[in-house]
Every structure is written in structure tokens, then in C-alpha cells.
Design an enzyme around this catalytic site. Structure first.
Site: not given
Length: 608
Positions: A2, A74, A603, A488, A481, A98-99, A504, A27, A485
Site C-alpha cells: 500500500c 494492505w 462500498k 450506478e 454489468e 509494496n508488490g 421477447h 489508499r 455501471k
């Protein structure tokens, strides 16, 4: 992974590092820590939870020194906890990272055999021990870090300090971002610009394979192999809020563009060189996988659309029947769950109340459960028998993007793993599928190059009151989807339908005011979908065709054709999802909507 912050100079490091970590809180993270060199000794403070916990610890046990590193974590490897928090230390070598290190298990085994003892569950601790190992051999901090990094496979941004080299700091990157700031002989290093923006606007952006040695009011940049590099400093003019978003106007757009890296991170460590998929945290043996007679995939919202795609993967590759349930309906229909039933629960947050209730329903009936989740040690991940983590990283925008595409990738890997165990696919077929997966990040990058054309389409159709999205086969969930989107974040009414069902009912709604988005990859249903386009055009509808084949079959059938990179049909939903996200984003942005925090939505939905 993170947030990273490092500092070396003449001022006290701890306040500077804490301020930088606060500026990276957007983040998302689950623990935090700081290490400094004070009078030749390394001192470390770490705490689970939010930065306030670390700050309270520092009030009781302050850290002095003018050289230090900090991190907000994270979780990817190991649960959120103080012992897994960064920085990690081995023999006076201290690392933040990070990674994802793909070969950390091999390195950990090798180092354990040489007498190293590990305290955490993380891949990062391996880096500290590996540098310590080489430092004992070479006696050189710089040489030890170079040797260690050359042995890593995967993505990293690291900052390293050494108790025996108090005047130096080292930073390096490969695949994860790292930025250097400088002012008056003091140096800052961070994973993102906002961490340093209050201190300096003069910054150097490191490229993959670059290595920086800080010390004596100077810095030297080179490649990992020692070749010198000249770097130009840039003056940052962004305001702080824009800086948090990496220069993007909204977090959602930033996260759409992060999808190639998110997919690569989700694949990292799971694809074996000999052509197999390794899902270590699945906690199911080949024998147990062969005993599965039925699967349920249970999810809500966008995750449910990923579940629908997962059904195609699993039934095709593993030949196991699959039911897909909306989580809020699952337990109320008294599902038939046995000891040979596997229930896959998909949740971006791992805290979705309906999905958690479905999990407990399946477990209560003695069925096996596996979570597909983006948050380590979330409730659903903890309570499931096994888990497949999607390493998408924190997703700030409420409308899910990179979490969705990484869910699809995770489900495809699971289907391969299940098919191999059951003998329904061969090792040769598996190697071909793995090759296709490894090419996917680059294909998504090419898809993102259509951003400008999609923005123009959004400008043309932003005034519409209704949209219709059509797709067949595994493109039907992408139609759903795309409609979701748009609803939303732009508040425009939209519906997703199987293209064959248009006659139909929905065909009655089509007129010259309605844009119809038709997903038409070149597969076995292409000609039928092309016929659907003609039916829409015959009624005055405006067609936006999304395809990987803009040949003569589509000439005159669409008002706009978005031509995407070709991939095998199984993986095409990942590609076609991207223009759906961008179309919704640009329509909402052009209408002036609150893209990242749309009204009435959260969220993580933690109530039924």
C-alpha cells in the site's frame, strides 16, 4: 502492499513520515509502522489498524533519528496484524515493500535451511532476510541489496535501511510505483506523490529496474546491474486532491486504468513455471476436488455478474453443474447442500451481509465453502474453508471496476485448477490457457487506448433517458454489468438482456431515442448478434457495437464500432468489461455526477 514513505536528511524523520502516511490513507490499509535509525540503532514501532493506533504508541514510545521509513499495509500475504505489519527487520536490515514476490516460498525455504528464522506470514520479510544473508557474505549494504533484488521474481517497490550504514538509505522498484522528492539536501521517497507534496514539489519518477542510494546530502541513481542513469527532476503543479488520484479526475477512472496491474498481481505467484495453477489458500486437495458433485456460486451486484461468468468457466473446463444465486435469495430457498457440494462466495469487501449469511447457510448444511475476495482476513475470507484472494489492491470508487475483472481472472484460475484435478482438461490445454492469462494485462492495456473514442460516444449519447445492453453467452453478464455501471453512477435507466431475448419484450422500447450497446465478439454467436443489430437499426435504434472483429459483416449495422483486441472467447468478458466501465464513467462525468460516491450506494453493504 500500500503506502511507502522514506526520509533522510537533517530534520527529525518520524513527524515527516507520519505526515506522509496520513496523506496516503486514501489508499486503504489495515496496519502501519515506522522504523528509524537513532544513534546507530534501529528502532521499530508497528500497530494493527489505523494510523491513530501507531500515533498513540509513538506518544508513549517516541522514535528519534533523521533517517527512517514507514508503511501502511494492505494485506496480501498473511492476516492484518502487528506481526505482519511493515517494516520487517532481519539482522539490522529493515525493509518496507509494496508488490508481490512470486518466488518467496522458494527463497524462504532456502533461507530457513541456512538458519534464518521468520516471524511473520509475509513475503516481505523474505527480502530483509535475503539482504541480511548477502550482507554477511559481502560486507557491503549496497551490494547486498543489489544481489537480493536480483533474486526476486515478481513486483516490488522497496526502501531499505541498515543499522551498520546509518548515513544511507536505498530505494528500488520493479513493477510497483516509487517517487523520489528532494529539497535542500534532504530526500523523500514514497509510493505516491501526495506523501511528499507538502514538503517539496521537485520529484523524480523511478522506472523499473532503477536503484537509488541516498547519503551525504546526495543521491545516486543506477540500474540494478550498476549502470549509471541520469534522471530529470520534474516540478509537480497538481493540487493535493488531484495528486491523491494520480492525476486522474476521479478514483474510478484511476482504478479502471489500474486493471492491467491488478490482473498481473492476481496472477502473480499462482502460475507455475511447469504449467500449473497453484491456489495454495484454496485448502482443497485433488481428491476433494474430484468428489465435488455440484457447485453454487453466490454473490451480490457486480460480484454476481462475475459469478455468472464463472459458471461458464467451471461447467466448460471442469464439467461440474453450477447454480448461480443472488446471495439475498440463497438461504431463503432452502438450497440442497451436501458434503459433496462446494459453495463459492464472491465478495469484493468480504463483509457483504447477504453473502456472509449465504456462507453460513452452506456451512450449516455441512457443505464446503471457498471465498473469492479482495480483503485479507475479512469475515467471509476467515469463515470460509478456503479462499482465492484477488490482489486488486484498495478500490476507493464505490462502483467496482478492477475488483470485478480480477474476480473473473480468479474464477478462471479456479476452473483450470478444478479441471486439472478432475481430468477434464489436459496439462497441454492448461499450458495454453496459462499463456492466454499471462497475455491478458497487455490486452487490457490496448483496450484502454480506446478511452478517447469511448468518451466521444458518451458525449454523443449522454442525453439519452434509457439504454439497452445486449450480449449472448458469456457476454450476457457483461451486458448486465454495463447496464449496472451506467445506472450506478449516471442515474440513467439501463437494462441488460440476452440478445436472443430482445424479441421477447425489449424490442418494443426501441426507437430513435434509445442507444443500444451490443457486445459482439467474433465467436460462434457472432452472426446471430449481427442479426440483432439489424433488428435494432430497422426500428430506428442507435447501435454501439463492441467487437474484436469490425469486418464487413458489421458495415452499416452500427452507428459506432469499438474494435477491441482479440483474446480467446473464455477471457473476452475481461476485455469487453473495460469499455462498459469507461462508457458509464464518461457519461456520468460529463453529466457532472459524483462518480466516486454515487447517491444511495455504499462500498460495502453490511446489512441485509
Amino acid at each position: 502492499m500500500c503506502g511507502i514513505v522514506g526520509f533522510i536528511g537533517s530534520n527529525e524523520a518520524t513527524p515527516i513520515i507520519l505526515d506522509g502516511l496520513r496523506r496516503l490513507e486514501y489508499r486503504g490499509y489495515d496496519s502501519a509502522g515506522i522504523a528509524t535509525l537513532n544513534h546507530g540503532k534501529v528502532e521499530i514501532r508497528r500497530a494493527a489498524g489505523k494510523l491513530v493506533n501507531l500515533e498513540m504508541m509513538l506518544q508513549e514510545r517516541p522514535l528519534g533519528g533523521s533517517c527512517g521509513i514507514g508503511h501502511t499495509r494492505w494485506a496480501t500475504h498473511g492476516r492484518p496484524s502487528e506481526i505482519n505489519a511493515h517494516p520487517h527487520c532481519a539482522g539490522g536490515i529493515v525493509v518496507v515493500h509494496n508488490g508481490i514476490i512470486e518466488n518467496y516460498r522458494f527463497l524462504k525455504g532456502m533461507l530457513t535451511g541456512k538458519g534464518h528464522h521468520f516471524r511473520s506470514e509475509t513475503d516481505t520479510e523474505v527480502i530483509a532476510h535475503l539482504i541480511e544473508h548477502h550482507f554477511k557474505e559481502t560486507g557491503s549494504f549496497e551490494a547486498a541489496v543489489r544481489l537480493a533484488l536480483s533474486e526476486l521474481r515478481g513486483a516490488y517497490a522497496v526502501v531499505v535501511l541498515c543499522e551498520k550504514e546509518p548515513g544511507h538509505l536505498i530505494a528500488a522498484k520493479s513493477g510497483s510505483p516509487l517517487v523520489v522528492g528532494h529539497r535542500g539536501g534532504e530526500f523523500y521517497v514514497a509510493s505516491d506523490i501526495p506523501a511528499m507534496l507538502s514538503r517539496t514539489r521537485e520529484m523524480i519518477f523511478l522506472d523499473d529496474g532503477e536503484f537509488v542510494l541516498f547519503g551525504n546530502r546526495d543521491m545516486k541513481v543506477s540500474m540494478l546491474d550498476g549502470r549509471k542513469v541520469r534522471k530529470e527532476s520534474k516540478t509537480i503543479t497538481w493540487n493535493p486532491l488531484l495528486a491523491e488520484k494520480g492525476g486522474y479526475r476521479h478514483f474510478m477512472l484511476k482504478e479502471i486504468h489500474e486493471q492491467p496491474r491488478a490482473i498481473a498481481d492476481t496472477l502473480a505467484g499462482r502460475i507455475q513455471e511447469k504449467g500449473e495453477v497453484q491456489l495454495e489458500e484454496l485448502h482443497l486437495t485433488d481428491v476433494e476436488l474430484r468428489r465435488i458433485e455440484k457447485l453454487f456460486i453466490v454473490a451480490c451486484g457486480t460480484s454476481w455478474h462475475a459469478a455468472l461468468i464463472g459458471k461458464f468457466f467451471i461447467e466448460k473446463l471442469a464439467r461440474v453443474p453450477v447454480d448461480v444465486d443472488i446471495a439475498s435469495e440463497f438461504r431463503y430457498r432452502d438450497p440442497i447442500v451436501t458434503g459433496n457440494t462446494l459453495t463459492l462466495l464472491i465478495s469484493q469487501s468480504g463483509e457483504t451481509a447477504d453473502t456472509l449469511a449465504a456462507l453460513r447457510e452452506a456451512k450449516g448444511k455441512k457443505g464446503k465453502t471457498v471465498a473469492v475476495c479482495n480483503v485479507v482476513e475479512s469475515s467471509i475470507a476467515r469463515e470460509s474453508d478456503g479462499v482465492i484472494y484477488t490482489h486488486a489492491g484498495p478500490e476507493i470508487g464505490v462502483a467496482s471496476t478492477k475488483a470485478f475483472t480480477t474476480q473473473i481472472v480468479a474464477l478462471y484460475m479456479f476452473a483450470i485448477r478444478l479441471g486439472l484435478a478432475r481430468g477434464t482438461i489436459s496439462s497441454g490445454q492448461c499450458r495454453g490457457m496459462i499463456h492466454d492469462l499471462q497475455a491478458l494485462p497487455e490486452k487490457v492495456e490496448k483496450t484502454l487506448m480506446q478511452d478517447g473514442a469511448i468518451e466521444e460516444a458518451a458525449r454523443a449519447y449522454m442525453g439519452a433517458k434509457d439504454f439497452l445492453f445486449l450480449g449472448r453467452g458469456n457476454q450476457y453478464p457483461i451486458a448486465l454489468e454495463g447496464a449496472l455501471k451506467l445506472k450506478e453512477i449516471s442515474y440513467i435507466h439501463a437494462e441488460g438482456y440476452p440478445a436472443g431475448e430482445m424479441k421477447h419484450g425489449p424490442i418494443a422500447l426501441i426507437d430513435e431515442q434509445m442507444p443500444v450497446v451490443i457486445l459482439a465478439p467474433r465467436n460462434e454467436t457472432f452472426e446471430k448478434v449481427a442479426s440483432n443489430m439489424e433488428e435494432v437499426r430497422a426500428r430506428g435504434g442507435r447501435v454501439i457495437a463492441v467487437t474484436d472483429h469490425a469486418g464487413e459483416e458489421l458495415t452499416g449495422k452500427a452507428d459506432l464500432i469499438l474494435n477491441l483486441p482479440a483474446v480467446p472467447d473464455d477471457l473476452m468478458p475481461v476485455i469487453t468489461a473495460v469499455p462498459m466501465q469507461l462508457l458509464a464513467y464518461h457519461v456520468a462525468a460529463l453529466l457532472g455526477k459524483d462518480v466516486d460516491q454515487p447517491r444511495n450506494l455504499a462500498k460495502s453493504v453490511t446489512v441485509e
